[in-house]
Write a protein that holds these residues in place. Structure first.
Motif: not given
Length: 309
Positions: A63-91
């Motif tokens: 299916p084609d995407p149906i876009w809607s807004p989402a807002t970042v509520t947190s952005n944190e380092k997910a591992c010690q190296s910082g190469s990955c982040v854990s991001i939470t969004l309200s949808v």
């Protein structure tokens, strides 16, 4: 409008590249992923670009995407190296209500000029909580989301994909024997949809809140300890009934745990009562193929070796 001749050419490309498709993310990997196991190849014109890059979604267009807004509520380092982040969004609540099966994914973009990312949802389904968590590996070109501050608004598609088909293949007596043991395999950021499955309660593991009594073991492969994501959740997962087995391919000298690759660790441990076992996995092609080969040869029903694509 794509001409009929162009469609035939694209279908031929899809067939020729099908053998190269594998989890996830990716990225990619549907889904998981490509090189970061959490996102599929970035595509402006999704299907044609995915075929051109050697990835086929469900051997079809989807299916084609149906876009809607989402807002970042947190952005944190997910591992010690910082190469990955854990991001939470309200949808949107409607989007949250669509998410029912761990392993499902969304497309995400900053705006209409941004190539969308394909991201497996890392949090478990919760229709009452209009919030999604994602694990995203930092790569060139995705700084718009990996560096996004709280309050940043992005565009998100509807929930896509069928996720891990657990109800169909792990429950009941479809394969004559009940599933009493669950083996989980993740490499790199492929831990995202596996995390969602564990925390959902849908695996019915003893202590997980799903009301079941299954045993469960997670083999989680990364290069070194600094690349292990969600380490702060390991204790919680163990309380839920999951045995956590980190496996490092490039361990430091003082590492006392398992080394090498998850498929080798599985081969060393063996499969407990194969005809009563099932598996979920998300990671690179080599890992996925090797793990499946070991499981099936040991006697696990092939239909109980589950991926989310």
């Amino acid at each position: 409008m794509i001409s009929s001749g162009r469609i035939l050419l694209l279908l031929a490309a899809a067939i020729s590249s099908a053998s190269a498709f594998v989890a996830p993310v990716p990225k990619p990997s549907v889904l998981t992923t490509t090189t970061n196991t959490q996102q599929l190849p970035i595509a402006a014109n999704n299907n044609e670009a995915n075929i051109r890059r050697g990835t086929v979604l469900f051997m079809g267009w989807g299916p084609d995407p149906i876009w809607s807004p989402a807002t970042v509520t947190s952005n944190e380092k997910a591992c010690q190296s910082g190469s990955c982040v854990s991001i939470t969004l309200s949808v949107n609540p409607e989007t949250a209500a669509e998410y029912a099966i761990p392993g499902q994914y969304v497309q995400m973009r900053l705006d209409g000029d941004t190539k969308p990312l394909f991201l497996a949802i890392a949090s478990g389904p919760d229709k009452e909580n209009a919030s999604f968590e994602f694990l995203i590996k930092k790569t060139e070109g995705n700084e718009w989301i990996t560096s996004a501050a709280s309050g940043t608004t992005v565009e998100m598609s509807q929930v896509l994909g069928g996720g891990f088909p657990m109800d169909e293949n792990l429950e009941g007596f479809k394969y004559d024997f009940p599933t009493q043991n669950v083996l989980l395999f993740a490499a790199g950021s492929g831990i995202a949809p596996i995390k969602a499955a564990m925390e959902s309660g849908q695996l019915n593991v003893a202590g997980s809140g799903g009301g079941g009594g299954r045993t469960a073991r997670l083999y989680y492969g990364v290069q070194n300890p600094d690349e292990l994501c969600f380490v702060e959740s390991f204790g919680q997962w163990e309380q839920m009934g999951y045995q956590i087995v980190p496996v490092l391919s490039q361990p430091p000298a003082d590492w006392e745990g398992r080394t090498g690759y998850v498929q080798a660790a599985l081969e060393e441990d063996g499969v407990p009562i194969p005809r009563n076992s099932g598996a979920l996995m998300c990671g690179m092609k080599g890992m996925a193929e090797a793990v499946k080969d070991i499981l099936v040869k040991a006697g696990v029903f092939e239909g109980r070796v589950l991926t989310n694509f």
